[in-house]
Design an enzyme around this catalytic site. Structure first.
Site, PDB file in Angstrom:
ATOM      1  N   ASN A 128      10.738  25.202  -8.993  1.00 50.07           N
ATOM      2  CA  ASN A 128      11.438  24.733 -10.195  1.00 50.07           C
ATOM      3  C   ASN A 128      11.486  25.884 -11.201  1.00 50.07           C
ATOM      4  O   ASN A 128      10.458  26.281 -11.739  1.00 50.07           O
ATOM      5  CB  ASN A 128      10.688  23.526 -10.775  1.00 50.07           C
ATOM      6  CG  ASN A 128      11.367  22.940 -12.009  1.00 50.07           C
ATOM      7  OD1 ASN A 128      12.288  23.543 -12.567  1.00 50.07           O
ATOM      8  ND2 ASN A 128      10.903  21.783 -12.434  1.00 50.07           N
ATOM      9  N   HIS A 130      19.574  19.972 -10.532  1.00 49.93           N
ATOM     10  CA  HIS A 130      18.372  20.693 -10.965  1.00 49.93           C
ATOM     11  C   HIS A 130      17.361  20.651  -9.814  1.00 49.93           C
ATOM     12  O   HIS A 130      17.167  19.618  -9.188  1.00 49.93           O
ATOM     13  CB  HIS A 130      17.799  20.022 -12.207  1.00 49.93           C
ATOM     14  CG  HIS A 130      16.477  20.578 -12.622  1.00 49.93           C
ATOM     15  ND1 HIS A 130      16.235  21.933 -12.707  1.00 49.93           N
ATOM     16  CD2 HIS A 130      15.313  19.966 -12.973  1.00 49.93           C
ATOM     17  CE1 HIS A 130      14.988  22.125 -13.092  1.00 49.93           C
ATOM     18  NE2 HIS A 130      14.408  20.952 -13.252  1.00 49.93           N
ATOM     19  N   CYS A 158      14.427  22.119 -18.855  1.00 50.33           N
ATOM     20  CA  CYS A 158      15.115  22.176 -17.554  1.00 50.33           C
ATOM     21  C   CYS A 158      16.608  21.832 -17.661  1.00 50.33           C
ATOM     22  O   CYS A 158      17.396  22.215 -16.798  1.00 50.33           O
ATOM     23  CB  CYS A 158      14.440  21.239 -16.556  1.00 50.33           C
ATOM     24  SG  CYS A 158      12.755  21.732 -16.204  1.00 50.33           S
TER      25      CYS A 158
HETATM   26  O1  UT7 Z   1      11.863  19.960 -14.092  1.00 52.17           O
HETATM   27  C1  UT7 Z   1      11.384  18.969 -14.932  1.00 52.17           C
HETATM   28  C2  UT7 Z   1      11.219  17.740 -14.219  1.00 52.17           C
HETATM   29  N1  UT7 Z   1       9.989  17.708 -13.474  1.00 52.17           N
HETATM   30  C3  UT7 Z   1       9.951  17.001 -12.391  1.00 52.17           C
HETATM   31  O2  UT7 Z   1      10.964  16.482 -12.015  1.00 52.17           O
HETATM   32  C4  UT7 Z   1       8.645  16.769 -11.722  1.00 52.17           C
HETATM   33  C5  UT7 Z   1       8.575  15.325 -11.379  1.00 52.17           C
HETATM   34  N2  UT7 Z   1       7.372  14.934 -10.637  1.00 52.17           N
HETATM   35  C6  UT7 Z   1       7.162  15.320  -9.369  1.00 52.17           C
HETATM   36  O3  UT7 Z   1       7.906  16.075  -8.803  1.00 52.17           O
HETATM   37  C7  UT7 Z   1       5.975  14.704  -8.647  1.00 52.17           C
HETATM   38  O4  UT7 Z   1       5.451  13.650  -9.407  1.00 52.17           O
HETATM   39  C8  UT7 Z   1       4.850  15.725  -8.338  1.00 52.17           C
HETATM   40  C9  UT7 Z   1       5.312  16.696  -7.269  1.00 52.17           C
HETATM   41  C10 UT7 Z   1       4.453  16.466  -9.605  1.00 52.17           C
HETATM   42  C11 UT7 Z   1       3.619  14.994  -7.775  1.00 52.17           C
HETATM   43  O5  UT7 Z   1       3.980  14.216  -6.647  1.00 52.17           O
HETATM   44  P1  UT7 Z   1       3.513  12.693  -6.540  1.00 52.17           P
HETATM   45  O6  UT7 Z   1       3.932  12.215  -5.230  1.00 52.17           O
HETATM   46  O7  UT7 Z   1       4.020  11.985  -7.762  1.00 52.17           O
HETATM   47  O8  UT7 Z   1       1.952  12.854  -6.544  1.00 52.17           O
HETATM   48  P2  UT7 Z   1       0.883  12.249  -7.577  1.00 52.17           P
HETATM   49  O9  UT7 Z   1       0.967  12.937  -8.895  1.00 52.17           O
HETATM   50  O10 UT7 Z   1       0.968  10.769  -7.538  1.00 52.17           O
HETATM   51  O11 UT7 Z   1      -0.459  12.714  -6.875  1.00 52.17           O
HETATM   52  C12 UT7 Z   1      -0.828  12.244  -5.569  1.00 52.17           C
HETATM   53  C13 UT7 Z   1      -2.167  12.891  -5.210  1.00 52.17           C
HETATM   54  C14 UT7 Z   1      -3.214  12.784  -6.304  1.00 52.17           C
HETATM   55  O12 UT7 Z   1      -4.440  12.532  -5.688  1.00 52.17           O
HETATM   56  P3  UT7 Z   1      -5.063  11.018  -5.663  1.00 52.17           P
HETATM   57  O13 UT7 Z   1      -5.191  10.628  -7.109  1.00 52.17           O
HETATM   58  O14 UT7 Z   1      -4.038  10.204  -4.927  1.00 52.17           O
HETATM   59  O15 UT7 Z   1      -6.338  11.216  -4.949  1.00 52.17           O
HETATM   60  C15 UT7 Z   1      -3.235  14.169  -6.895  1.00 52.17           C
HETATM   61  O16 UT7 Z   1      -4.504  14.502  -7.456  1.00 52.17           O
HETATM   62  O17 UT7 Z   1      -1.984  14.287  -4.958  1.00 52.17           O
HETATM   63  C16 UT7 Z   1      -2.950  15.031  -5.706  1.00 52.17           C
HETATM   64  N3  UT7 Z   1      -2.381  16.322  -6.047  1.00 52.17           N
HETATM   65  C17 UT7 Z   1      -2.431  17.396  -5.219  1.00 52.17           C
HETATM   66  N4  UT7 Z   1      -2.972  17.560  -4.011  1.00 52.17           N
HETATM   67  C18 UT7 Z   1      -2.829  18.757  -3.427  1.00 52.17           C
HETATM   68  C19 UT7 Z   1      -1.692  16.677  -7.160  1.00 52.17           C
HETATM   69  N5  UT7 Z   1      -1.320  17.959  -7.060  1.00 52.17           N
HETATM   70  C20 UT7 Z   1      -1.757  18.417  -5.881  1.00 52.17           C
HETATM   71  C21 UT7 Z   1      -1.662  19.666  -5.225  1.00 52.17           C
HETATM   72  N6  UT7 Z   1      -2.208  19.778  -4.002  1.00 52.17           N
HETATM   73  N7  UT7 Z   1      -1.004  20.714  -5.759  1.00 52.17           N
END
Ligand code: UT7
Length: 324
Positions: A281, A251, A113
Site C-alpha cells: 500500500n 487503490h 490514500c
Molecule cells: O489504505 C488505507 C486503507 N487501509 C486498508 O484498507 C487496510 C484495511 N485493513 C486490512 O487490510 C486488514 O484488516 C489487515 C490486513 C490490516 C488485517 O487483516 P485481518 O484479516 O482484518 O486481520 P485481523 O486484524 O483481524 O487480525 C487477525 C490476526 C490477529 O490475531 P488474533 O487476535 O486472531 O490472535 C492479529 O494479531 O492476525 C494477527 N496479525 C498478524 N499475524 C501475523 C496481525 N498482523 C499480523 C502480522 N503477521 N503481520
C-alpha cells in the site's frame, strides 16, 4: 466544452525491494500470513537520499518524457502526499524547484490514500475553470518513514513510491461519454472515523512527526461499502454500466478489499488491475503507480473506459471515471 485528458504518465520506485521474508526478521509475522490476508508479496522502501520529493520528481520527469513535454508546458503542479519532506513549504513547491520550473504554481493535497483522486479532481476543475492548460498531478509517499516498525499489524502493509500524470485541457469532440478525458469525479469524507487510521503526531499537537496507527479490521469493515458507493455514483452520473468498463484501477491496500469491491460492483476479475502484490500500500501513490503499470504494459489503450477509486484515512474516499 472542456475535457481533462491524461497525455503523459510516469512512475518511480525506491531502489530497495523488501520481500515479506525480510519482515519475518523484524516482527513476528510470516510470508504466508501477509500473502493470505493482504495479497502483498513485496514493497519498495526508500533508502538514504530517497524522499517523497525525489521520488515525486523522478515520476514527474518520466511523465513529461512520456508526454513529449517540458516544464515550460506545465502551468501547475498538484502533489498528493501525507508524507511531505517538511511540515512546510508544500513538497509540490520543492518538486517545482527540482524540475527547474519558476513559473506557475504548486501546492499539496492531503487526503491520505485518496489523495491522488482528490488531486486529480482538483486539477480537472482548475482546467475546466480555465485557470490552467496543463497540470502535473503527482502521488508520492514515503510511508516507511512514519511506520512503527515494532507494530506487525501495520508495518507489513505499506511501501514507498510515486506516480504522476499530466492532465491537459482539450476541446470536447461530442459533449458526451464518447469524448476522451475525465467523465465524472466523486469525492467524500467523514471525520467521524478519524481515530481508525491516523498518525499520532503533528506540529500543532505533539510537535513530532508521529507514527501511523490503524484499526485494520474497522477500516476493512467500511472500505468495500464506501468504495462501491462512489463507484456506483460515477456509473449513475454517466449512465455507463459496469459491463461497459474496460479497466478498474483501485487503490491498492488489500487484495481482499479489491476483490470484494469488484465482485459487489459486478466488474469481472480480468478487468481489475492489481499491483498490491508488487508495491504494497503506497497510499496516494498507489493509483498512479497501478495506472502506470497497466498503461506501460499495453493493457490500458486509447478510448478505454477506466475507473479509478481510493479510500483511506479520514475517512476519505472517491472515484473517477475516464475515457482514456
Ligand atoms: O489504505 C488505507 C486503507 N487501509 C486498508 O484498507 C487496510 C484495511 N485493513 C486490512 O487490510 C486488514 O484488516 C489487515 C490486513 C490490516 C488485517 O487483516 P485481518 O484479516 O482484518 O486481520 P485481523 O486484524 O483481524 O487480525 C487477525 C490476526 C490477529 O490475531 P488474533 O487476535 O486472531 O490472535 C492479529 O494479531 O492476525 C494477527 N496479525 C498478524 N499475524 C501475523 C496481525 N498482523 C499480523 C502480522 N503477521 N503481520
Amino acid at each position: 466544452m472542456i475535457r481533462s485528458a491524461i497525455c503523459g504518465i510516469g512512475s518511480a520506485l525506491p531502489k530497495k525491494k523488501m520481500l515479506n521474508s525480510e519482515l519475518e526478521g523484524i516482527v513476528e509475522t510470516s510470508d504466508a500470513w501477509i500473502v493470505q490476508r493482504t495479497g502483498i508479496r513485496q514493497r519498495y522502501i526508500a533508502g538514504e537520499g530517497e524522499t517523497t520529493v525525489s521520488l515525486g520528481t523522478a515520476a514527474a520527469k518520466a511523465a513529461l518524457d512520456n508526454a513529449g513535454l517540458t516544464v515550460a508546458d506545465i502551468d501547475c503542479i498538484i502533489l498528493a502526499t501525507a508524507t511531505p519532506n517538511h511540515t512546510f513549504p508544500a513538497s509540490a513547491v520543492e518538486i517545482q524547484n527540482a524540475l527547474g520550473m519558476s513559473h506557475g504554481f504548486a501546492f499539496d493535497v492531503q487526503a491520505v490514500c485518496s489523495g491522488f483522486i482528490f488531486a486529480l479532481t482538483t486539477a480537472d476543475l482548475y482546467l475546466k475553470g480555465g485557470m490552467a492548460k496543463r497540470i502535473l498531478v503527482i502521488g508520492a509517499e514515503t510511508f516507511s518513514r512514519i511506520l512503527d516498525w515494532n507494530d506487525r499489524s501495520t508495518c507489513v502493509l505499506f511501501g514507498d513510491g510515486a506516480g504522476a500524470v499530466i492532465l491537459e485541457a482539450i476541446e470536447s469532440a461530442n459533449g458526451d461519454n464518447s469524448d476522451r478525458g475525465i467523465l465524472v469525479c466523486k469525492q467524500r469524507s467523514d471525520g467521524a472515523f478519524v481515530d481508525k487510521l491516523y498518525v499520532d503526531g503533528g506540529p500543532s499537537t505533539t510537535q513530532t512527526t508521529g507514527h501511523l496507527r490503524m484499526e485494520g479490521r474497522e477500516v476493512f469493515k467500511h472500505a468495500v461499502g464506501m468504495i462501491t458507493d462512489v463507484v456506483d455514483d460515477c456509473f449513475s452520473a454517466t449512465g455507463i454500466s459496469p459491463s461497459e468498463l474496460d479497466w478498474f484501477v483501485p487503490h491498492q491496500a488489500n487484495k481482499r478489499i479489491i476483490d470484494a469491491s469488484a465482485k459487489k460492483l459486478g466488474i469481472a476479475d480480468e478487468k481489475v488491475v492489481i499491483t498490491v502484490d508488487q508495491h504494497g500500500n503506497t497510499s496516494a501513490a498507489s493509483v498512479p503507480l497501478a495506472l502506470a503499470v497497466a498503461v506501460n504494459d499495453g493493457r490500458i489503450k486509447k478510448g478505454d473506459l477506466v475507473m479509478l477509486e481510493a479510500m483511506g484515512g479520514g475517512f476519505t474516499w472517491g472515484a473517477i471515471l475516464i475515457r482514456w
